[in-house]
Scaffold this motif. Structure first.
Motif, PDB file in Angstrom:
ATOM      1  N   LEU A  33      51.487  20.203  47.126  1.00  0.00           N
ATOM      2  CA  LEU A  33      52.155  20.466  48.405  1.00  0.00           C
ATOM      3  C   LEU A  33      52.958  21.761  48.366  1.00  0.00           C
ATOM      4  N   LEU A  34      53.681  21.973  47.280  1.00  0.00           N
ATOM      5  CA  LEU A  34      54.472  23.197  47.148  1.00  0.00           C
ATOM      6  C   LEU A  34      53.572  24.428  47.149  1.00  0.00           C
ATOM      7  N   LEU A  35      52.477  24.376  46.403  1.00  0.00           N
ATOM      8  CA  LEU A  35      51.571  25.520  46.357  1.00  0.00           C
ATOM      9  C   LEU A  35      50.811  25.684  47.669  1.00  0.00           C
ATOM     10  N   ALA A  36      50.507  24.585  48.350  1.00  0.00           N
ATOM     11  CA  ALA A  36      49.860  24.680  49.655  1.00  0.00           C
ATOM     12  C   ALA A  36      50.776  25.388  50.643  1.00  0.00           C
ATOM     13  N   ALA A  72      39.269  20.646  49.187  1.00  0.00           N
ATOM     14  CA  ALA A  72      38.375  19.490  49.141  1.00  0.00           C
ATOM     15  C   ALA A  72      37.158  19.747  48.279  1.00  0.00           C
ATOM     16  N   HIS A  73      36.765  20.997  48.173  1.00  0.00           N
ATOM     17  CA  HIS A  73      35.576  21.345  47.401  1.00  0.00           C
ATOM     18  C   HIS A  73      35.962  22.389  46.359  1.00  0.00           C
ATOM     19  N   THR A  74      35.847  22.052  45.096  1.00  0.00           N
ATOM     20  CA  THR A  74      36.281  22.960  44.034  1.00  0.00           C
ATOM     21  C   THR A  74      35.448  22.785  42.785  1.00  0.00           C
ATOM     22  N   THR A  75      35.310  23.862  42.054  1.00  0.00           N
ATOM     23  CA  THR A  75      34.639  23.823  40.753  1.00  0.00           C
ATOM     24  C   THR A  75      35.587  23.403  39.641  1.00  0.00           C
ATOM     25  N   ASN A  76      36.881  23.372  39.927  1.00  0.00           N
ATOM     26  CA  ASN A  76      37.876  23.121  38.880  1.00  0.00           C
ATOM     27  C   ASN A  76      37.825  21.685  38.377  1.00  0.00           C
ATOM     28  N   PRO A  77      38.028  21.480  37.082  1.00  0.00           N
ATOM     29  CA  PRO A  77      38.060  20.112  36.562  1.00  0.00           C
ATOM     30  C   PRO A  77      39.263  19.351  37.080  1.00  0.00           C
ATOM     31  N   VAL A  78      39.159  18.035  37.048  1.00  0.00           N
ATOM     32  CA  VAL A  78      40.276  17.192  37.463  1.00  0.00           C
ATOM     33  C   VAL A  78      41.515  17.553  36.646  1.00  0.00           C
ATOM     34  N   GLY A  79      42.658  17.626  37.300  1.00  0.00           N
ATOM     35  CA  GLY A  79      43.899  17.947  36.601  1.00  0.00           C
ATOM     36  C   GLY A  79      44.377  19.358  36.827  1.00  0.00           C
ATOM     37  N   ILE A  80      43.567  20.206  37.456  1.00  0.00           N
ATOM     38  CA  ILE A  80      44.001  21.582  37.729  1.00  0.00           C
ATOM     39  C   ILE A  80      44.732  21.567  39.069  1.00  0.00           C
ATOM     40  N   THR A  81      46.028  21.302  39.009  1.00  0.00           N
ATOM     41  CA  THR A  81      46.836  21.092  40.209  1.00  0.00           C
ATOM     42  C   THR A  81      48.019  22.049  40.299  1.00  0.00           C
ATOM     43  N   GLY A  82      47.906  23.197  39.656  1.00  0.00           N
ATOM     44  CA  GLY A  82      48.920  24.238  39.802  1.00  0.00           C
ATOM     45  C   GLY A  82      50.267  23.900  39.211  1.00  0.00           C
ATOM     46  N   ASP A  83      50.281  23.084  38.149  1.00  0.00           N
ATOM     47  CA  ASP A  83      51.547  22.580  37.623  1.00  0.00           C
ATOM     48  C   ASP A  83      52.472  23.689  37.115  1.00  0.00           C
ATOM     49  N   GLY A  84      51.915  24.659  36.397  1.00  0.00           N
ATOM     50  CA  GLY A  84      52.744  25.728  35.853  1.00  0.00           C
ATOM     51  C   GLY A  84      53.313  26.631  36.931  1.00  0.00           C
ATOM     52  N   ILE A  85      52.489  26.966  37.931  1.00  0.00           N
ATOM     53  CA  ILE A  85      52.966  27.830  39.017  1.00  0.00           C
ATOM     54  C   ILE A  85      54.045  27.108  39.816  1.00  0.00           C
ATOM     55  N   ALA A  86      53.838  25.813  40.070  1.00  0.00           N
ATOM     56  CA  ALA A  86      54.827  25.042  40.820  1.00  0.00           C
ATOM     57  C   ALA A  86      56.143  24.954  40.053  1.00  0.00           C
ATOM     58  N   ALA A  87      56.070  24.718  38.750  1.00  0.00           N
ATOM     59  CA  ALA A  87      57.295  24.655  37.945  1.00  0.00           C
ATOM     60  C   ALA A  87      58.023  25.990  37.960  1.00  0.00           C
ATOM     61  N   ALA A  88      57.268  27.084  37.888  1.00  0.00           N
ATOM     62  CA  ALA A  88      57.884  28.405  37.929  1.00  0.00           C
ATOM     63  C   ALA A  88      58.536  28.669  39.280  1.00  0.00           C
ATOM     64  N   LEU A  89      57.882  28.243  40.361  1.00  0.00           N
ATOM     65  CA  LEU A  89      58.457  28.397  41.692  1.00  0.00           C
ATOM     66  C   LEU A  89      59.786  27.658  41.799  1.00  0.00           C
ATOM     67  N   PHE A  91      50.365  11.763  54.947  1.00  0.00           N
ATOM     68  CA  PHE A  91      50.008  12.565  53.785  1.00  0.00           C
ATOM     69  C   PHE A  91      49.214  11.775  52.763  1.00  0.00           C
ATOM     70  N   SER A  92      48.210  12.415  52.224  1.00  0.00           N
ATOM     71  CA  SER A  92      47.492  11.981  51.028  1.00  0.00           C
ATOM     72  C   SER A  92      46.915  13.234  50.410  1.00  0.00           C
ATOM     73  N   ARG A  93      46.552  13.168  49.151  1.00  0.00           N
ATOM     74  CA  ARG A  93      45.960  14.349  48.528  1.00  0.00           C
ATOM     75  C   ARG A  93      44.681  14.749  49.237  1.00  0.00           C
ATOM     76  N   ALA A  94      43.876  13.757  49.595  1.00  0.00           N
ATOM     77  CA  ALA A  94      42.622  14.056  50.287  1.00  0.00           C
ATOM     78  C   ALA A  94      42.870  14.722  51.634  1.00  0.00           C
ATOM     79  N   ALA A  95      43.902  14.274  52.357  1.00  0.00           N
ATOM     80  CA  ALA A  95      44.217  14.891  53.650  1.00  0.00           C
ATOM     81  C   ALA A  95      44.660  16.340  53.459  1.00  0.00           C
ATOM     82  N   LEU A  96      45.470  16.605  52.432  1.00  0.00           N
ATOM     83  CA  LEU A  96      45.892  17.969  52.137  1.00  0.00           C
ATOM     84  C   LEU A  96      44.694  18.833  51.790  1.00  0.00           C
ATOM     85  N   GLN A  97      43.801  18.329  50.959  1.00  0.00           N
ATOM     86  CA  GLN A  97      42.634  19.105  50.551  1.00  0.00           C
ATOM     87  C   GLN A  97      41.728  19.418  51.738  1.00  0.00           C
TER      88      GLN A  97
END
Length: 511
Positions: free
Chosen positions: A471-474, A192-209, A420-426
């Motif tokens: 969700l996968l990375l969580a 819920a609280h992050t310094t990361n810019p919008v769009g940093i959602t672990g896409d590469g790690i999730a694809a690799a998984l 589920f919602s992104r905000a609920a996950l965060q």
């Protein structure tokens, strides 16, 4: 060969430039525009060895201590040995690091460093300067650039990567390649609280998984101690404390010394937890006091922070400012060897996307930009080398996600989880898989996440694809945190639940 680099931060652009200079055909794919991503927001600098008073051995020792003895010594040795060449390369590519009147590099000190060994550009705009220089360098080549393209999945056949699948303007496209370098950043928006810019959602790690690549150390998310606790997320660089700023409670007491003899310059995980506990105890954010530095020094040394704090209504030259921890940097990721190779032939990972072994359980400040440059260059150099049949070091673990159709079988509660919602996950990750973790909280988080994964529908929009990645990375993060029963570095287990610190407004974007 044709090489696809996915990501356009310091690691990806360094890999792309070295690959093109080695004669490979290169395509850079980026979710946004060239130069977007986390690198451009980095206020901290680049750690290195710049004088006789310091040494690579000492830089390595500091890195290993900060990593809570979980860093890979071989990877750390590569970092500090190759670092000088990569810093010289950045200078040659046009990065104007700050210098004194005699032309010598200005060196700063940050937490857990035994020497002043960090160079900055534009005071607190190092990342922006590096991002601009590297993006400009890429544009001067004949590298193909594909912008506004979302990575859906890796194409893998016979155990080797063959390309990627993208979503561009709602249409799926396939790009074939001989090798793929993933440099998509971390997964800050798990929280819920992050310094990361919008769009940093672990896409590469999730694809690799999903492709079956090994990952590890996802439980080690670094929470930066000092984010301005007013309005959207804005990081207040550790360099401010390196210059002498202090952390105080509501009475003016420097409370971090209760947790570590180095006080404000203790490792980041220690400082973040101290701030979290103090904020909960007093019911309000702690304060960062930089008034001793004076208005002129603050404006000259930290121009970006000076501007934003004033825009938020604070005059930090005359009053302390409220700060809070926030998710900042992922120490784990896709397992790699010392040349960025993963467990899938032809697939490389660099930067925050990778688990190189440098950071262990807690990243030493200002090692991240250096890591991106060092391992981005090494991955490019290894592109044409034969793929090894044995590993120079074993991969430590591999997370196997449950099929999305598999519901949790160990839920011990009557009520179904919230929708589920992104905000609920965060919120769930912040409260249960954040700074202070309990066995019960982690188990509950993992069960909830698995229920959510079982109930999600097939994604159609970019945002829905991002949600599935999160969700996968969580799930992987909560599972890794539950499996590691001992506290170490950024992973801290407590016996009883501790309220998670809040902030004045939800932090879901970056200024």
């Amino acid at each position: 060969m044709h090489v696809i680099v996915v990501g356009a931060g310091i690691a990806g652009l360094t890999a792309a430039l070295h690959a093109r200079e080695s004669g490979h055909a290169v395509t850079v794919v980026t979710k946004g525009r060239l130069g977007d991503g986390s690198t451009r927001y980095a206020q901290g600098g680049v750690a290195g060895v710049y004088g006789a008073a310091d040494s690579a051995a000492q830089h390595a020792a500091d890195t290993l201590v900060a990593g809570a003895d979980l860093s890979d010594p071989a990877a750390v040795d590569v970092l500090v040995t190759d670092g000088a060449a990569r810093i010289a390369e950045l200078i040659a590519r046009g990065v104007a690091f700050d210098r004194d009147a005699d032309g010598a590099l200005l060196l700063g000190r940050e937490a857990a460093h035994s020497h002043a060994r960090i160079v900055h550009a534009g005071g607190d705009a190092t990342g922006a300067a590096i991002s601009q220089a590297l993006a400009d360098a890429v544009r001067r080549t004949d590298t193909a650039i594909v912008e506004d393209a979302f990575l859906l999945d890796l194409l893998v056949a016979d155990g080797a990567v063959r390309g990627i699948r993208l979503l561009i303007d709602g249409v799926q496209r396939q790009l074939d390649a001989d090798a793929v370098v993933l440099a998509t950043g971390g997964a800050g928006h798990l929280y819920a609280h992050t310094t990361n810019p919008v769009g940093i959602t672990g896409d590469g790690i999730a694809a690799a998984l999903r492709a079956g690549a090994a990952v590890s150390d996802l439980e080690f998310m670094q929470f930066h101690p000092t984010v301005l606790a007013a309005g959207p997320a804005f990081l207040v660089s550790e360099a401010v404390r390196g210059e002498g700023a202090t952390l105080i409670d509501g009475t003016g007491r420097r409370f971090v010394f209760d947790s570590h003899p180095d006080g404000e310059l203790a490792p980041r995980d220690v400082v973040s937890r101290a701030i979290a506990r103090q904020a909960v105890a007093q019911g309000s954010p702690v304060l960062l006091d930089a008034t001793m530095l004076g208005a002129e020094e603050l404006a000259q040394r930290f121009p970006t922070i000076d501007r934003v704090t004033r825009e938020r209504g604070f005059d930090w030259a005359f009053e302390p400012i409220p700060v809070t921890p926030a998710a900042h940097y992922l120490m784990g990721g896709i397992d790699t060897d010392l040349d960025g190779r993963t467990t899938i032939r032809g697939l490389f990972a660099v930067g925050e996307t990778a688990r190189t072994g440098v950071h262990g359980a807690n990243r030493l400040a200002s090692n991240s930009l250096l890591e991106g440059a060092v391992f981005g260059a090494r991955a490019a150099a290894a592109l044409a080398a034969p793929w090894p049949t044995t590993r120079s070091r074993p991969f430590r673990s591999q997370f196997t996600p449950l099929p999305t159709s598999a519901r949790s079988s160990n839920r011990d509660r009557n009520a179904e989880p919230a929708e589920f919602s992104r905000a609920a996950l965060q919120r769930l990750m912040w409260e249960q898989v954040g700074l202070l973790r309990t066995d019960a909280g982690l188990a509950d988080a993992l069960a909830t996440i698995r229920d959510w994964r079982a109930g999600v529908s097939e994604p159609r929009t970019l945002a829905e694809h991002e949600d599935l990645n999160l969700l996968l990375l969580a799930e992987a993060t909560a599972a890794a945190a539950l499996a590691r029963t001992a506290s170490v570095g950024a992973h801290f287990r407590v016996a009883e639940p501790v309220e998670a610190p809040g902030v004045e407004a939800p932090i879901l974007e970056t200024v």
